[in-house]
Design a protein around this motif. Structure first.
Motif, PDB file in Angstrom:
ATOM      1  N   TYR A 215     -47.439  61.979  14.823  1.00  0.00           N
ATOM      2  CA  TYR A 215     -47.812  62.946  15.933  1.00  0.00           C
ATOM      3  C   TYR A 215     -48.417  64.181  15.204  1.00  0.00           C
ATOM      4  CZ  TYR A 215     -44.502  60.764  19.328  1.00  0.00           C
ATOM      5  OH  TYR A 215     -43.754  59.945  20.225  1.00  0.00           O
ATOM      6  N   HIS A 218     -49.778  69.477  19.861  1.00  0.00           N
ATOM      7  CA  HIS A 218     -50.673  69.383  21.172  1.00  0.00           C
ATOM      8  C   HIS A 218     -50.769  70.491  21.987  1.00  0.00           C
ATOM      9  CE1 HIS A 218     -52.681  67.298  24.376  1.00  0.00           C
ATOM     10  NE2 HIS A 218     -51.767  67.640  25.155  1.00  0.00           N
ATOM     11  N   ALA A 233     -48.262  65.289  20.429  1.00  0.00           N
ATOM     12  CA  ALA A 233     -49.177  63.899  20.769  1.00  0.00           C
ATOM     13  C   ALA A 233     -49.269  62.876  19.870  1.00  0.00           C
ATOM     14  CB  ALA A 233     -50.197  64.481  21.710  1.00  0.00           C
ATOM     15  N   THR A 234     -49.241  61.589  20.279  1.00  0.00           N
ATOM     16  CA  THR A 234     -49.958  60.785  19.269  1.00  0.00           C
ATOM     17  C   THR A 234     -51.373  60.512  19.457  1.00  0.00           C
ATOM     18  OG1 THR A 234     -49.630  58.915  21.094  1.00  0.00           O
ATOM     19  CG2 THR A 234     -47.910  59.261  19.370  1.00  0.00           C
ATOM     20  N   ASP A 236     -53.122  57.930  20.545  1.00  0.00           N
ATOM     21  CA  ASP A 236     -53.546  57.459  21.939  1.00  0.00           C
ATOM     22  C   ASP A 236     -52.750  58.157  23.153  1.00  0.00           C
ATOM     23  OD1 ASP A 236     -50.686  57.140  21.905  1.00  0.00           O
ATOM     24  OD2 ASP A 236     -51.036  54.881  21.821  1.00  0.00           O
ATOM     25  N   GLY A 237     -52.472  59.372  22.975  1.00  0.00           N
ATOM     26  CA  GLY A 237     -52.245  60.366  24.166  1.00  0.00           C
ATOM     27  C   GLY A 237     -50.716  60.419  24.477  1.00  0.00           C
ATOM     28  N   GLN A 238     -49.796  60.025  23.914  1.00  0.00           N
ATOM     29  CA  GLN A 238     -48.330  59.845  24.192  1.00  0.00           C
ATOM     30  C   GLN A 238     -47.734  61.290  23.839  1.00  0.00           C
ATOM     31  OE1 GLN A 238     -46.692  56.252  22.450  1.00  0.00           O
ATOM     32  NE2 GLN A 238     -47.111  55.099  24.194  1.00  0.00           N
ATOM     33  N   THR A 239     -47.284  61.953  24.816  1.00  0.00           N
ATOM     34  CA  THR A 239     -46.596  63.299  24.222  1.00  0.00           C
ATOM     35  C   THR A 239     -45.043  63.481  24.225  1.00  0.00           C
ATOM     36  OG1 THR A 239     -46.555  63.993  26.567  1.00  0.00           O
ATOM     37  CG2 THR A 239     -48.526  64.518  25.584  1.00  0.00           C
ATOM     38  N   ARG A 240     -44.726  64.380  23.542  1.00  0.00           N
ATOM     39  CA  ARG A 240     -43.543  64.482  23.346  1.00  0.00           C
ATOM     40  C   ARG A 240     -43.023  65.887  23.300  1.00  0.00           C
ATOM     41  NH1 ARG A 240     -39.341  62.701  18.357  1.00  0.00           N
ATOM     42  NH2 ARG A 240     -37.769  63.660  18.912  1.00  0.00           N
ATOM     43  N   THR A 241     -42.063  66.518  23.793  1.00  0.00           N
ATOM     44  CA  THR A 241     -41.659  68.129  23.616  1.00  0.00           C
ATOM     45  C   THR A 241     -40.448  68.012  22.798  1.00  0.00           C
ATOM     46  OG1 THR A 241     -42.481  68.331  25.927  1.00  0.00           O
ATOM     47  CG2 THR A 241     -41.071  70.081  25.166  1.00  0.00           C
TER      48      THR A 241
END
Length: 339
Positions: A215, A218, A233-234, A236-241
């Motif tokens: 990650y 972001h 975010a990765t 390819d756009g995958q996010t995590r909080t």
């Protein structure tokens, strides 16, 4: 105000302080100039409570303690410190060098040793919207670029971004007292010492540290200037909080040489080229030691800076007293410094 001395040492970090000691051992008096308000360079200003592991005979020593001991080691030779001032001018004079400081002070010196680390420094900031809202709130809150007091992070939710030595070392250290430590890095491989990386991964496996990989930063979340979360975010756009009280982005330092760049010294990629046999720069009578200098096979280690400072001090004696033999004795033969 005007002064005369044997050597002006530019920089009061580890290499500069050890250069003062080594100059004293060959009977050279020193004045020391540093733009910071206290001695120690980056060790004191950026990470005083960071443990250092590669100083000989010290399995581990805090940066601040190392600086205290180096200053005490140099003290018997009574150096004069000019702190909070830059050396803005360096001009050839009949018997050496005229060193002009930013406060108008002038120092006449036979020799100059440049030990200014990497020059003036500041953090590389991540490109995040609203970043400034969370900066400058003190240690253990918001966005911090340096750890100056480890205890301030006790019980805090800490997110560290980066994959170098600073990120890995502080993740290991803060895992002992923080409520949680999460390390954000864009790939599984870290750019840290192999032993430190192995310890980081062992702490991850035991649940003391979470590796948030692959990650990158972001965004930031919070309210009323108080940081509550870090969004990652990765590619390819995958996010995590991630829940966070503090974000520590360790993306290196932005440095600049300042006036040193105008002194006519041969440079190699923003550092000073020296002859490793003497530590002399391209200008006779000016020497360099520590991170500010380079030569084939250079190792950027504190212990290398110490050896370079010793060589520079001996070369400084030869430059200050041309044709006069130096009858050098080891410290065990000479007795206590300053006696």
């Amino acid at each position: 105000m005007k002064h005369e001395t044997d050597v002006v040492v530019v920089g009061a970090g580890p290499a500069g302080l050890f250069a003062v000691f080594q100059c004293g051992m060959v009977r050279l008096k020193c004045h020391v100039v540093d733009a910071l308000d206290a001695v120690g360079g980056q060790c004191a200003a950026l990470y005083p409570e960071k443990p250092i592991y590669d100083v000989p005979a010290q399995p581990s020593i805090l940066a601040a303690d190392l600086i205290d001991q180096l200053q005490a080691q140099a003290a018997p030779f009574n150096p004069t410190y000019h702190l909070g001032r830059q050396m803005t001018g360096l001009d050839k004079a009949e018997n050496g060098w005229r060193c002009s400081l930013s406060d108008g002070t002038e120092i006449m010196a036979k020799v100059v040793i440049v030990a200014a680390g990497s020059g003036a420094f500041g953090p590389n900031r991540p490109p995040l919207d609203g970043l400034q809202v969370y900066e400058g709130q003190g240690q253990g809150r918001g966005v911090n670029y340096f750890v100056t007091r480890r205890e301030d992070f006790r019980g805090k939710k800490v997110v560290i971004a980066g994959g170098g030595d600073s990120a890995v070392d502080w993740a290991i250290s803060l895992s002992e007292l923080a409520a949680s430590v999460q390390v954000v890095h864009r790939r599984p491989k870290f750019r840290a010492a192999p032993e430190s990386e192995a310890k980081l991964k062992a702490l991850s496996e035991s649940g003391k540290i979470e590796l948030v990989v692959p990650y990158q930063l972001h965004g930031l979340g919070g309210a009323n200037g108080q940081l509550h979360s870090v969004i990652v975010a990765t590619l390819d756009g995958q996010t995590r909080t991630l829940a966070a009280d503090v974000l520590l982005p360790f993306f290196g330092l932005a440095t600049e040489l300042g006036p040193i760049a105008q002194w006519g010294l041969a440079m190699d990629k923003n550092v000073i080229s020296v002859d490793p046999a003497s530590m002399q720069t391209s200008v006779p009578g000016i020497f360099a030691a520590g991170d500010i200098c380079t030569y084939p096979g250079k190792l950027k280690l504190i212990l290398s800076g110490f050896a370079e400072a010793a060589r520079a001090a001996h070369s400084a004696y030869e430059a200050a007293h041309p044709g006069e033999a130096l009858h050098f004795e080891h410290s065990t033969s000479m007795g206590a410094p300053g006696k």
